[in-house]
Scaffold this active site. Structure first.
Site, PDB file in Angstrom:
ATOM      1  N   ASP A  79     -11.932 -12.022  10.396  1.00  0.00           N
ATOM      2  CA  ASP A  79     -10.927 -12.065   9.337  1.00  0.00           C
ATOM      3  C   ASP A  79      -9.592 -12.556   9.916  1.00  0.00           C
ATOM      4  O   ASP A  79      -8.871 -11.803  10.551  1.00  0.00           O
ATOM      5  CB  ASP A  79     -10.780 -10.638   8.795  1.00  0.00           C
ATOM      6  CG  ASP A  79      -9.814 -10.539   7.642  1.00  0.00           C
ATOM      7  OD1 ASP A  79      -9.545 -11.561   6.992  1.00  0.00           O
ATOM      8  OD2 ASP A  79      -9.330  -9.426   7.391  1.00  0.00           O
ATOM      9  N   ASP A 120      -5.437 -13.580  -3.688  1.00  0.00           N
ATOM     10  CA  ASP A 120      -4.944 -13.463  -2.314  1.00  0.00           C
ATOM     11  C   ASP A 120      -5.163 -14.795  -1.605  1.00  0.00           C
ATOM     12  O   ASP A 120      -6.297 -15.167  -1.266  1.00  0.00           O
ATOM     13  CB  ASP A 120      -5.672 -12.341  -1.565  1.00  0.00           C
ATOM     14  CG  ASP A 120      -5.061 -10.973  -1.847  1.00  0.00           C
ATOM     15  OD1 ASP A 120      -4.095 -10.905  -2.637  1.00  0.00           O
ATOM     16  OD2 ASP A 120      -5.538  -9.979  -1.266  1.00  0.00           O
ATOM     17  N   GLU A 132      -9.976 -13.233  -2.500  1.00  0.00           N
ATOM     18  CA  GLU A 132      -9.207 -13.684  -1.334  1.00  0.00           C
ATOM     19  C   GLU A 132      -9.940 -14.833  -0.646  1.00  0.00           C
ATOM     20  O   GLU A 132     -11.129 -14.725  -0.346  1.00  0.00           O
ATOM     21  CB  GLU A 132      -8.987 -12.537  -0.350  1.00  0.00           C
ATOM     22  CG  GLU A 132      -8.344 -13.020   0.944  1.00  0.00           C
ATOM     23  CD  GLU A 132      -7.862 -11.913   1.868  1.00  0.00           C
ATOM     24  OE1 GLU A 132      -7.334 -10.902   1.371  1.00  0.00           O
ATOM     25  OE2 GLU A 132      -8.013 -12.078   3.086  1.00  0.00           O
ATOM     26  N   HIS A 147       0.882  -1.173   0.000  1.00  0.00           N
ATOM     27  CA  HIS A 147       0.000   0.000   0.000  1.00  0.00           C
ATOM     28  C   HIS A 147       0.917   1.219   0.000  1.00  0.00           C
ATOM     29  O   HIS A 147       2.001   1.167   0.597  1.00  0.00           O
ATOM     30  CB  HIS A 147      -0.829   0.096   1.278  1.00  0.00           C
ATOM     31  CG  HIS A 147      -1.776  -1.033   1.498  1.00  0.00           C
ATOM     32  ND1 HIS A 147      -1.433  -2.171   2.153  1.00  0.00           N
ATOM     33  CD2 HIS A 147      -3.083  -1.157   1.183  1.00  0.00           C
ATOM     34  CE1 HIS A 147      -2.471  -2.970   2.222  1.00  0.00           C
ATOM     35  NE2 HIS A 147      -3.484  -2.390   1.642  1.00  0.00           N
ATOM     36  N   ASP A 154      -1.791 -13.140   1.168  1.00  0.00           N
ATOM     37  CA  ASP A 154      -2.272 -12.019   1.979  1.00  0.00           C
ATOM     38  C   ASP A 154      -2.629 -12.565   3.355  1.00  0.00           C
ATOM     39  O   ASP A 154      -3.801 -12.795   3.668  1.00  0.00           O
ATOM     40  CB  ASP A 154      -3.473 -11.357   1.309  1.00  0.00           C
ATOM     41  CG  ASP A 154      -3.847 -10.074   2.026  1.00  0.00           C
ATOM     42  OD1 ASP A 154      -3.105  -9.685   2.956  1.00  0.00           O
ATOM     43  OD2 ASP A 154      -4.868  -9.460   1.672  1.00  0.00           O
ATOM     44  N   LYS A 162     -14.921  -8.127  -0.024  1.00  0.00           N
ATOM     45  CA  LYS A 162     -14.952  -8.645   1.349  1.00  0.00           C
ATOM     46  C   LYS A 162     -16.339  -8.323   1.907  1.00  0.00           C
ATOM     47  O   LYS A 162     -16.829  -7.209   1.691  1.00  0.00           O
ATOM     48  CB  LYS A 162     -13.845  -7.982   2.177  1.00  0.00           C
ATOM     49  CG  LYS A 162     -13.657  -8.601   3.552  1.00  0.00           C
ATOM     50  CD  LYS A 162     -12.472  -7.958   4.268  1.00  0.00           C
ATOM     51  CE  LYS A 162     -12.288  -8.562   5.642  1.00  0.00           C
ATOM     52  NZ  LYS A 162     -11.200  -7.893   6.383  1.00  0.00           N
ATOM     53  N   ASP A 206      -6.872 -14.283   8.299  1.00  0.00           N
ATOM     54  CA  ASP A 206      -5.636 -14.131   7.496  1.00  0.00           C
ATOM     55  C   ASP A 206      -4.540 -15.109   7.905  1.00  0.00           C
ATOM     56  O   ASP A 206      -3.373 -14.738   8.079  1.00  0.00           O
ATOM     57  CB  ASP A 206      -5.107 -12.680   7.581  1.00  0.00           C
ATOM     58  CG  ASP A 206      -5.959 -11.705   6.782  1.00  0.00           C
ATOM     59  OD1 ASP A 206      -6.705 -12.138   5.885  1.00  0.00           O
ATOM     60  OD2 ASP A 206      -5.874 -10.492   7.047  1.00  0.00           O
ATOM     61  N   HIS A 227     -11.928 -13.996   2.552  1.00  0.00           N
ATOM     62  CA  HIS A 227     -13.097 -13.136   2.390  1.00  0.00           C
ATOM     63  C   HIS A 227     -14.313 -13.917   1.912  1.00  0.00           C
ATOM     64  O   HIS A 227     -15.426 -13.685   2.381  1.00  0.00           O
ATOM     65  CB  HIS A 227     -12.775 -11.991   1.445  1.00  0.00           C
ATOM     66  CG  HIS A 227     -11.685 -11.092   1.955  1.00  0.00           C
ATOM     67  ND1 HIS A 227     -11.191 -10.039   1.243  1.00  0.00           N
ATOM     68  CD2 HIS A 227     -10.996 -11.114   3.128  1.00  0.00           C
ATOM     69  CE1 HIS A 227     -10.243  -9.438   1.952  1.00  0.00           C
ATOM     70  NE2 HIS A 227     -10.107 -10.082   3.096  1.00  0.00           N
ATOM     71  N   GLU A 248     -11.057  -6.230  -5.196  1.00  0.00           N
ATOM     72  CA  GLU A 248     -11.070  -7.273  -4.158  1.00  0.00           C
ATOM     73  C   GLU A 248     -12.286  -7.098  -3.256  1.00  0.00           C
ATOM     74  O   GLU A 248     -12.490  -6.041  -2.657  1.00  0.00           O
ATOM     75  CB  GLU A 248      -9.780  -7.173  -3.331  1.00  0.00           C
ATOM     76  CG  GLU A 248      -9.723  -8.174  -2.197  1.00  0.00           C
ATOM     77  CD  GLU A 248      -8.394  -8.107  -1.432  1.00  0.00           C
ATOM     78  OE1 GLU A 248      -7.429  -7.501  -1.933  1.00  0.00           O
ATOM     79  OE2 GLU A 248      -8.352  -8.673  -0.327  1.00  0.00           O
ATOM     80  N   MET A 297       2.472  -5.777  -7.854  1.00  0.00           N
ATOM     81  CA  MET A 297       1.179  -5.159  -7.516  1.00  0.00           C
ATOM     82  C   MET A 297       1.361  -4.058  -6.482  1.00  0.00           C
ATOM     83  O   MET A 297       2.233  -4.148  -5.622  1.00  0.00           O
ATOM     84  CB  MET A 297       0.251  -6.259  -6.978  1.00  0.00           C
ATOM     85  CG  MET A 297      -1.107  -5.817  -6.506  1.00  0.00           C
ATOM     86  SD  MET A 297      -1.187  -5.264  -4.797  1.00  0.00           S
ATOM     87  CE  MET A 297      -1.898  -6.689  -3.989  1.00  0.00           C
ATOM     88  N   ASP A 328       2.386   1.689   3.333  1.00  0.00           N
ATOM     89  CA  ASP A 328       3.318   0.676   3.862  1.00  0.00           C
ATOM     90  C   ASP A 328       4.740   1.120   3.541  1.00  0.00           C
ATOM     91  O   ASP A 328       5.681   0.858   4.282  1.00  0.00           O
ATOM     92  CB  ASP A 328       3.140  -0.697   3.197  1.00  0.00           C
ATOM     93  CG  ASP A 328       1.764  -1.278   3.389  1.00  0.00           C
ATOM     94  OD1 ASP A 328       1.094  -0.904   4.349  1.00  0.00           O
ATOM     95  OD2 ASP A 328       1.374  -2.121   2.548  1.00  0.00           O
TER      96      ASP A 328
HETATM   97  C1  GLT Z   1      -5.894  -5.578   4.137  1.00  0.00           C
HETATM   98  C2  GLT Z   1      -6.973  -6.492   3.682  1.00  0.00           C
HETATM   99  C3  GLT Z   1      -6.552  -7.276   2.510  1.00  0.00           C
HETATM  100  C4  GLT Z   1      -6.324  -6.458   1.274  1.00  0.00           C
HETATM  101  C5  GLT Z   1      -5.197  -5.537   1.418  1.00  0.00           C
HETATM  102  C6  GLT Z   1      -5.136  -4.657   0.213  1.00  0.00           C
HETATM  103  S1  GLT Z   1      -5.172  -4.678   2.884  1.00  0.00           S
HETATM  104  O1  GLT Z   1      -4.887  -6.289   4.781  1.00  0.00           O
HETATM  105  O2  GLT Z   1      -7.367  -7.345   4.754  1.00  0.00           O
HETATM  106  O3  GLT Z   1      -7.420  -8.313   2.235  1.00  0.00           O
HETATM  107  O4  GLT Z   1      -5.969  -7.333   0.232  1.00  0.00           O
HETATM  108  O5  GLT Z   1      -5.663  -3.396   0.413  1.00  0.00           O
HETATM  109 MN    MN Z   2      -6.543  -9.348   0.503  1.00  0.00          MN
HETATM  110 MN    MN Z   3      -8.164 -10.568   4.570  1.00  0.00          MN
END
Ligand code: GLT
Ligand code: MN
Ligand code: MN
Length: 386
Positions: free
Chosen positions: A254, A244, A216, A53, A286, A182, A256, A219, A180, A87, A56
């Protein structure tokens, strides 16, 4: 077993290996590393690329001098390690100005600032070599629908993306977008909640050909969906330009997690799909390490993501080579010449012939499909006993 990670375009975001472990209930457990140091860490574990980002890399309040020194240290780290930046994306969710969203915020000043911030972030991404630009609408949503008209929100989102596509074209950048989805978190409800929404929305944009998706795992699992099916639709539409990878227990926040942490079997079907269809864009993890870890644990996490992908790709190849499995698949998918005459483009003759045909409904339904056997063979292959 060792695996050659250089065979795949494995990437990580600065925010993934750079995650310091803070959550809503506790602070950092790992010291923050500079973007350049994170590139060296990724070089050490054998990744192909690094994504970021805008903030970042360059903190939102950085001075011009800080900006320049950070950029040059980052570029040097890329050169030293051979990592690329496939990206980039914009942080449109962290700063308080985005508390009501960015492109869909009710305040026009916020919407205009979001466009300005994204133009600058696109310039930064392109400067570092990015060919793909991700839009995750972190705060594009509501807690209460009393606050925003959802139709207006869709229109604002479209207007923003149309503007930014034109910006990219006007600059002559070689850059495409990926959206993307979510369903919730951080907002109570987010617009364009799943990849299917994004695919439909893209077709309404002025430059639909410039815009694909970045689905993702976590998500779609948060929404209770089969991720592989979501990805397949994007792939079939020619819109899967980024992915992702991570993991997530159904019905949870969430998480991750490292790819394959929770749902190994669905991870297998996903990898099999990507491999079967020769997906060639980056495989972005991700995700982040458990909060229990130090930076050795972060490296374990990063290697684990890549190893699991490679192992599952090997299993997918084994599935393709397994004669018992393939014989079952051939049987299940056998064509029927008599029926073939009814398929394909419509003609009135075909319709008449189809109407006249007599189907033995009960006999067709009585035929067992052997899916139990096929699924158990798949399990045994995954469990390593085949
Ligand atoms: C954040 C989010 C991710 C996205 C990122 C891109 S930022 O961590 O949870 O799923 O891909 O903005
Ligand atoms: Mn993501
Ligand atoms: Mn996520």
């Amino acid at each position: 077993m060792t695996y050659d990670f250089s065979k795949k375009k494995f990437t990580f975001g600065l925010w993934t290996v750079g995650n310091t472990g803070a959550d809503p209930f506790g602070g950092d457990v790992r010291a923050k590393k500079s973007p350049a140091d994170l590139v060296y860490l990724l070089g050490e574990v054998g990744a192909y690329g690094v994504n970021f980002h805008d903030n970042d890399l360059i903190p939102i309040d950085a001075t011009p001098a800080e900006t320049e020194s950070t950029k040059s240290a980052f570029k040097k780290a890329l050169q030293d390690t051979g990592l690329v930046v496939p990206m980039a994306t914009t942080n449109l969710f962290f700063d308080p100005i985005f508390k009501d969203g960015a492109f869909t915020a009710n305040d026009p000043k916020v919407r205009a600032y979001a466009l300005q911030k994204t133009m600058n972030a696109i310039d930064l991404g392109v400067e570092m070599g990015a060919k793909l630009y991700v839009f995750w609408g972190g705060r594009e949503g509501t807690e209460s629908d009393a606050t925003k008209d959802p139709v207006t929100a869709i229109k604002r989102n479209r207007e923003g993306l149309n503007f930014l596509c034109e910006y990219v074209l006007a600059q002559g950048y070689d850059l495409r977008f990926a959206l993307e989805a979510k369903p919730n978190e951080p907002r109570g409800n987010m617009y364009n909640a799943v990849t299917g929404n994004m695919l439909a929305f893209i077709e309404t944009l002025d430059h639909a050909d410039m815009v694909g998706v970045n689905p993702e795992v976590a998500h779609e699992h948060m929404a209770g969906l089969n991720f592989t099916h979501q990805v397949a639709q994007a792939l079939e539409a020619g819109k899967l330009w980024h992915i992702d990878l991570n993991d997530q227990a159904f019905g949870r926040y969430d998480q991750d997690f490292r790819f394959g942490t929770v749902n190994l079997k669905s991870a297998f079907f996903l990898v099999k799909l990507l491999e079967d269809y020769h997906y060639s864009h980056p495989l972005h993890f991700d995700a982040h390490a458990f909060r229990t870890e130090d930076y050795d644990g972060v490296k374990e996490f990063a290697r684990g993501c890549m190893r699991t992908y490679m192992i599952l790709a090997e299993k997918a190849e084994q599935f393709r080579q397994d004669s018992e499995i393939q014989a079952l698949l051939a049987e299940i998918n056998a064509e029927d010449e008599q029926m073939s005459a009814f398929f394909g483009a419509y003609t009135s003759e075909k319709a008449a012939a189809l109407r006249a045909h007599n189907f033995d409904r009960k006999a067709i339904a009585a035929h067992g499909l052997q899916y139990e056997k096929l699924d158990q063979l798949t399990n045994e292959l995954l469990l390593g006993v085949r």
